[in-house]
Write a protein that holds these residues in place. Structure first.
Motif, PDB file in Angstrom:
ATOM      1  N   GLU A 154       0.796  -1.222   0.000  1.00  0.00           N
ATOM      2  CA  GLU A 154       0.000   0.000   0.000  1.00  0.00           C
ATOM      3  C   GLU A 154       0.831   1.275   0.000  1.00  0.00           C
ATOM      4  N   ARG A 158       1.523   0.345  -4.742  1.00  0.00           N
ATOM      5  CA  ARG A 158       0.321   0.870  -5.392  1.00  0.00           C
ATOM      6  C   ARG A 158       0.423   2.358  -5.774  1.00  0.00           C
ATOM      7  N   PRO A 159       1.006   3.220  -4.934  1.00  0.00           N
ATOM      8  CA  PRO A 159       1.048   4.632  -5.342  1.00  0.00           C
ATOM      9  C   PRO A 159       1.785   4.854  -6.662  1.00  0.00           C
ATOM     10  N   TYR A 160       2.889   4.154  -6.877  1.00  0.00           N
ATOM     11  CA  TYR A 160       3.684   4.358  -8.085  1.00  0.00           C
ATOM     12  C   TYR A 160       3.128   3.564  -9.264  1.00  0.00           C
ATOM     13  N   LEU A 161       2.386   2.502  -8.960  1.00  0.00           N
ATOM     14  CA  LEU A 161       1.650   1.821 -10.020  1.00  0.00           C
ATOM     15  C   LEU A 161       0.587   2.758 -10.590  1.00  0.00           C
ATOM     16  N   ARG A 162      -0.128   3.461  -9.726  1.00  0.00           N
ATOM     17  CA  ARG A 162      -1.158   4.399 -10.194  1.00  0.00           C
ATOM     18  C   ARG A 162      -0.549   5.541 -11.003  1.00  0.00           C
ATOM     19  N   LEU A 163       0.554   6.096 -10.504  1.00  0.00           N
ATOM     20  CA  LEU A 163       1.204   7.185 -11.229  1.00  0.00           C
ATOM     21  C   LEU A 163       1.699   6.718 -12.597  1.00  0.00           C
ATOM     22  N   ALA A 165       0.492   4.234 -14.385  1.00  0.00           N
ATOM     23  CA  ALA A 165      -0.663   4.013 -15.253  1.00  0.00           C
ATOM     24  C   ALA A 165      -1.231   5.335 -15.749  1.00  0.00           C
ATOM     25  N   ASP A 166      -1.366   6.305 -14.842  1.00  0.00           N
ATOM     26  CA  ASP A 166      -1.919   7.605 -15.221  1.00  0.00           C
ATOM     27  C   ASP A 166      -1.047   8.316 -16.251  1.00  0.00           C
ATOM     28  N   VAL A 175      -0.784  -3.171 -15.693  1.00  0.00           N
ATOM     29  CA  VAL A 175      -1.380  -2.788 -14.413  1.00  0.00           C
ATOM     30  C   VAL A 175      -2.141  -3.966 -13.810  1.00  0.00           C
ATOM     31  N   GLU A 179      -1.369  -5.742 -10.250  1.00  0.00           N
ATOM     32  CA  GLU A 179      -2.402  -5.843  -9.215  1.00  0.00           C
ATOM     33  C   GLU A 179      -2.581  -7.295  -8.773  1.00  0.00           C
TER      34      GLU A 179
END
Length: 296
Positions: A154, A158-163, A165-166, A175, A179
């Motif tokens: 967490e 996840r934070p850098y996975l989201r960045l 992907a974005d 992604v 996950e």
């Protein structure tokens, strides 16, 4: 200004620089900050990092002072050497200057033992008591008593996975695979109490100095898993004499069974940071780590 004056009046360094009373020579630094060598009146040299003048925004709050806090916290009796912090201001960090040397077998073995000693000095929890940054990105250092797998998933994955992907650095399939891995992180084992770790220990942040020792620089220090530092040392071609570092570490504080199989998991944090910062050039490395772990 000489070194004694600077130690007593660190807040005056920007004024002296502004009025050009200190010799300043640009040097190679990281990909984030501007770096220079300063030569004082007594001949002493400093390494100074500042936020680039042409950056579109000012330095994030706590960017330089957090690094200084991490350096001080990592300095432990018997541990690896770290440069002295001379000035830590919101827009500037000045450190002891280190003359470059060459990697040696003896230096690598000594560093392996010292790294184990630093790790074993421990941390009160996962995270840290200061704001976290890795590169130019914020990193969640909220102190946590969660088990390591959940905290790592967490706060570090996840934070850098989201960045990533974005920013378009990872595809939807990348992604989804990452996950799936995160959902299975408990099965990979390796949970340990928090260690005192560097947190960004890719080979470029291991500085081989003229004194024959390997120094730690540019930390993203926090309470984390000791295997993370060792796994990061193997990234991007690997640190010189890495085998000797690992062997000496193991003699001082043996690693838990299965640590080699968990190397890609610990590397995944820094790889995702790279896709978040630098884009799809690091996509294949992320996917290789994820696919290796999903097959295990």
């Amino acid at each position: 200004m000489d070194l004694a004056y600077l130690r007593s009046h660190p807040q005056h360094l920007p004024t002296f620089l502004k009025h050009q009373r200190i010799r300043e020579t640009p040097v190679a630094g990281g990909s984030i900050s501007a770096a220079a060598r300063l030569t004082l009146d007594d001949g002493a040299s400093l390494f100074v990092k500042t936020w680039p003048e042409r950056a579109p925004s000012p330095a994030p709050e706590g960017f330089f002072t957090s690094e200084a806090s991490g350096i001080s916290w990592l300095r432990t009796p018997g541990g690896p050497p770290l440069p002295e912090v001379l000035v830590a201001l919101p827009d500037m960090l000045a450190l002891e200057w280190l003359d470059a040397g060459e990697p040696t077998k003896a230096g690598a073995e000594r560093f392996g033992r010292e790294l184990a000693i630093m790790h074993r000095s421990g941390a009160p929890a996962f995270g840290a008591e200061w704001p976290g940054y890795i590169g130019a990105l914020p990193q969640d250092n909220t102190l946590s008593s969660q088990p390591w797998p959940q905290w790592f998933a967490e706060a570090r994955l996840r934070p850098y996975l989201r960045l990533s992907a974005d920013g378009g650095a990872l595809s939807p399939a990348d992604v989804a695979a990452t996950e799936r891995l995160i959902e299975r992180i408990d099965r990979l084992g390796g949970a340990e109490p928090p260690s005192r770790i560097h947190g960004d220990l890719w080979p470029g942040n291991l500085y081989w100095a003229a004194d024959g020792r390997a120094w730690l620089i540019d930390p993203a220090a926090h309470g984390g898993h000791r295997e993370t530092d060792l796994a990061q040392l193997a990234l991007f071609g690997g640190a010189p004499e890495l085998g000797r570092i690992i062997d000496a570490y193991q003699e001082e504080w043996p690693l838990a069974d299965g640590w080699r199989q968990r190397v890609p998991l610990h590397q995944l944090h820094l790889l995702l940071v790279h896709t978040a910062l630098f884009g799809s050039a690091y996509r294949s490395a992320v996917r290789q780590a994820v696919d290796t772990l999903l097959r295990s």
